[in-house]
Design a protein around this motif. Structure first.
Motif, PDB file in Angstrom:
ATOM      1  N   ALA A 289       0.816  -1.186  -0.068  1.00 38.61           N
ATOM      2  CA  ALA A 289      -0.016   0.111   0.260  1.00 38.61           C
ATOM      3  C   ALA A 289       0.892   1.233   0.253  1.00 38.61           C
ATOM      4  O   ALA A 289       0.217   2.486   0.053  1.00 38.61           O
ATOM      5  N   THR A 290       2.073   0.979  -0.039  1.00 38.77           N
ATOM      6  CA  THR A 290       2.880   2.389  -0.130  1.00 38.77           C
ATOM      7  C   THR A 290       3.664   2.450  -1.085  1.00 38.77           C
ATOM      8  O   THR A 290       4.309   1.196  -1.884  1.00 38.77           O
ATOM      9  N   GLY A 291       3.970   3.754  -1.729  1.00 36.38           N
ATOM     10  CA  GLY A 291       5.123   3.644  -2.927  1.00 36.38           C
ATOM     11  C   GLY A 291       4.403   3.127  -4.097  1.00 36.38           C
ATOM     12  O   GLY A 291       3.383   2.755  -4.393  1.00 36.38           O
ATOM     13  N   ASN A 292       5.443   3.089  -5.114  1.00 39.11           N
ATOM     14  CA  ASN A 292       5.117   2.473  -6.610  1.00 39.11           C
ATOM     15  C   ASN A 292       4.875   1.047  -6.220  1.00 39.11           C
ATOM     16  O   ASN A 292       5.691   0.258  -5.508  1.00 39.11           O
ATOM     17  N   TRP A 293       4.178   0.387  -6.916  1.00 39.27           N
ATOM     18  CA  TRP A 293       3.743  -0.965  -6.919  1.00 39.27           C
ATOM     19  C   TRP A 293       3.874  -1.653  -8.116  1.00 39.27           C
ATOM     20  O   TRP A 293       3.268  -1.289  -9.270  1.00 39.27           O
ATOM     21  N   ILE A 294       4.569  -3.023  -8.157  1.00 39.65           N
ATOM     22  CA  ILE A 294       4.465  -3.967  -9.165  1.00 39.65           C
ATOM     23  C   ILE A 294       3.823  -5.194  -8.761  1.00 39.65           C
ATOM     24  O   ILE A 294       4.217  -5.716  -7.784  1.00 39.65           O
ATOM     25  N   LYS A 295       2.814  -5.797  -9.503  1.00 42.11           N
ATOM     26  CA  LYS A 295       2.401  -6.752  -9.043  1.00 42.11           C
ATOM     27  C   LYS A 295       3.005  -8.110  -9.146  1.00 42.11           C
ATOM     28  O   LYS A 295       3.926  -8.160 -10.288  1.00 42.11           O
ATOM     29  N   VAL A 296       3.379  -8.969  -8.064  1.00 39.22           N
ATOM     30  CA  VAL A 296       4.081 -10.086  -8.345  1.00 39.22           C
ATOM     31  C   VAL A 296       3.110 -11.144  -7.704  1.00 39.22           C
ATOM     32  O   VAL A 296       2.436 -11.287  -6.934  1.00 39.22           O
ATOM     33  N   VAL A 297       2.994 -12.336  -8.753  1.00 44.89           N
ATOM     34  CA  VAL A 297       2.375 -13.507  -8.733  1.00 44.89           C
ATOM     35  C   VAL A 297       2.718 -14.056  -7.201  1.00 44.89           C
ATOM     36  O   VAL A 297       3.955 -14.344  -6.938  1.00 44.89           O
ATOM     37  N   GLN A 298       1.874 -14.233  -6.242  1.00 39.88           N
ATOM     38  CA  GLN A 298       2.153 -15.048  -5.035  1.00 39.88           C
ATOM     39  C   GLN A 298       2.021 -16.505  -5.193  1.00 39.88           C
ATOM     40  O   GLN A 298       1.295 -17.054  -6.092  1.00 39.88           O
ATOM     41  N   ARG A 299       2.662 -17.084  -4.164  1.00 37.92           N
ATOM     42  CA  ARG A 299       2.661 -18.615  -3.999  1.00 37.92           C
ATOM     43  C   ARG A 299       1.961 -19.010  -2.866  1.00 37.92           C
ATOM     44  O   ARG A 299       2.355 -18.338  -1.689  1.00 37.92           O
ATOM     45  N   VAL A 300       1.347 -20.012  -2.651  1.00 34.89           N
ATOM     46  CA  VAL A 300       0.717 -20.478  -1.290  1.00 34.89           C
ATOM     47  C   VAL A 300       1.223 -21.993  -1.108  1.00 34.89           C
ATOM     48  O   VAL A 300       1.133 -22.877  -2.050  1.00 34.89           O
ATOM     49  N   PRO A 301       1.607 -22.515  -0.112  1.00 35.40           N
ATOM     50  CA  PRO A 301       2.148 -23.557   0.334  1.00 35.40           C
ATOM     51  C   PRO A 301       0.853 -24.547   0.399  1.00 35.40           C
ATOM     52  O   PRO A 301       0.154 -24.471   1.188  1.00 35.40           O
ATOM     53  N   VAL A 302       0.826 -25.628  -0.354  1.00 37.29           N
ATOM     54  CA  VAL A 302       0.379 -26.862  -0.265  1.00 37.29           C
ATOM     55  C   VAL A 302       0.770 -28.062   0.407  1.00 37.29           C
ATOM     56  O   VAL A 302       1.869 -28.241  -0.315  1.00 37.29           O
ATOM     57  N   ARG A 303       0.157 -28.559   1.132  1.00 36.74           N
ATOM     58  CA  ARG A 303       0.928 -29.667   2.010  1.00 36.74           C
ATOM     59  C   ARG A 303       0.456 -30.891   1.157  1.00 36.74           C
ATOM     60  O   ARG A 303      -0.700 -31.283   1.015  1.00 36.74           O
ATOM     61  N   ILE A 304       1.506 -31.730   1.034  1.00 36.12           N
ATOM     62  CA  ILE A 304       1.396 -33.060   0.048  1.00 36.12           C
ATOM     63  C   ILE A 304       2.065 -34.068   1.177  1.00 36.12           C
ATOM     64  O   ILE A 304       3.247 -34.084   1.315  1.00 36.12           O
ATOM     65  N   ALA A 305       1.091 -35.158   1.553  1.00 35.15           N
ATOM     66  CA  ALA A 305       1.508 -36.117   2.290  1.00 35.15           C
ATOM     67  C   ALA A 305       2.202 -37.299   1.438  1.00 35.15           C
ATOM     68  O   ALA A 305       1.470 -37.381   0.176  1.00 35.15           O
TER      69      ALA A 305
END
Length: 413
Positions: free
Chosen positions: A318-334
């Motif tokens: 929410a501050t300054g110039n912003w560049i979108k970066v694709v986020q990653r979410v950890p998925v747990r695999i047994a």
């Protein structure tokens, strides 16, 4: 010859046109193949190479402070649950236990005295009742004697001085009755007061005994805790403790990594999560073994946030110039425990993950909660049982009852 020269350009144009046609056909075929692959195979798989092996890393920390006198395991060693890892000097804890045991024995005997006093006080009440009855009988006798002599005083058969003497005896007897009754009342109050301390519970359950017993358990456990056992099976890592070191309660000494229950955190892009479901199967390849070893996995859960959200310095978008970066979410695999046992993994190893998303019948990752994993250790239960056995032994030994007790529990040191 001029005719041959005139035919050469047309032959070259024909070959070029044929080559372009073949190239166009090849491109169209490749495009069609790609579309077919994407529709038939690619759209049914989600993959990532941003995946790493994780496992439970159990910190070994002392519950009591002390000086390290022995280290029984080092980095890379495999240990079983309950196996001793570090020993602290038990001298202070042993002295504290002996003091607590002596105090418990003394308390049991004092409580026995309280219960014994009930019988003594009951006997005193009966004695005081007899005193009251004796004093009342003497008073009644004197009053009857005075009643008989009163008419004789008028006739002169009994002297007035003698009669007044009898009256004095009556007053003294009346005082004796009052004193005996007061003594009886005091004895009854004393019995009631003592019964308040003893009613409703046997001697071994008396609050004073329970308080002293709790101190024995506390001291006993403190002595037991000078030995640090491995809470789970696993490999020792990050040993930092040294002989002779003075350690405080809660200080990290080493870690035990339970690689038998390893899993994989696959960091999928947020755009890939829409196709993932609980229970979908996955194929995993570790860089350690290469493609010759393939692990079978199953999706069991989704992290509560992206990696950036839980970073030490989270992004301030929410501050300054912003560049979108694709986020990653950890998925747990047994992982399959048998495969992990056959091909051991290590925490932090890279994995390539391919998930078959063709089965969309499972619940969405965000619509379901994975049941809580049951992780527990029972290595400390034996210390608690031994503490209870020690308390029971001391109480029974000081209750004066002919009861066979179990041998004294062995304590460390």
């Amino acid at each position: 010859m001029s005719e041959a020269i005139n035919n050469t350009p047309s032959n070259g144009n024909g070959k070029r046109k044929k080559a372009l046609t073949l190239l166009s056909v090849a491109v169209l075929l490749a495009l069609a193949g790609y579309v077919a692959y994407d529709k038939l195979i690619g759209s049914k798989h989600e993959s990532t190479d941003n995946a790493y092996v994780q496992a439970n890393v159990v910190q070994i920390t002392p519950l009591v402070g002390g000086t390290v006198r022995a280290i029984h395991a080092d980095d890379t060693d495999y240990v079983k649950a309950g196996q001793p890892l570090v020993s602290l000097d038990p001298a202070d804890a042993r002295v504290a236990l002996e003091q607590a045991e002596s105090q418990l024995a003394q308390t049991v005997r004092e409580v026995r005295t309280l219960y014994a006093n009930n019988s003594t006080l009951n006997a005193q009440i009966k004695l005081r009742e007899a005193d009251v009855q004796r004093a009342q009988t003497e008073l009644n006798r004197l009053q009857a004697d005075a009643k008989r002599r009163a008419p004789l005083v008028e006739t002169g058969a009994v002297g007035r001085e003698e009669f007044e003497h009898v009256q004095s005896q009556i007053k003294a007897a009346d005082s004796s009755v009052a004193a005996a009754q007061s003594a009886l009342s005091a004895a009854r109050d004393q019995l009631a007061s003592n019964q308040v301390l003893t009613d409703g519970v046997p001697a071994e359950q008396h609050p004073n005994v329970q308080r002293a017993a709790a101190r024995v358990r506390e001291a006993f456990l403190a002595l037991q805790r000078t030995e640090l056992p491995a809470p789970v099976d696993g490999w020792v890592a990050r040993r930092s403790v040294q002989l002779g070191q003075r350690v405080a309660a809660g200080a990290p000494l080493m870690a035990v990594v339970g690689l038998q229950q390893a899993w994989v955190d696959a960091n999928f892009k947020e755009g890939q999560l829409n196709h993932l479901r609980i229970g979908q199967s996955a194929k995993l390849v570790a860089d350690l073994y290469g493609k010759k070893v393939e692990f079978d996995g199953r999706i069991v859960g989704l992290a509560a946030g992206t990696g950036a959200a839980f970073a030490l310095l989270p992004a301030q978008n929410a501050t300054g110039n912003w560049i979108k970066v694709v986020q990653r979410v950890p998925v747990r695999i047994a992982l399959d425990p048998k495969q992990v046992a056959e091909h051991p993994l290590r925490v932090g190893l890279s994995m390539n993950v391919d998930v078959d998303v063709s089965d969309q019948g499972g619940k969405s990752l965000v619509d379901t909660a994975r049941p809580s994993a049951s992780v527990e250790t029972k290595v400390h239960e034996r210390a608690e049982a031994a503490a209870d056995a020690d308390v029971d032994r001391i109480i029974k030994a000081n209750l004066g009852r002919a009861i066979k007790t179990a041998p004294r529990a062995k304590v460390n040191g």
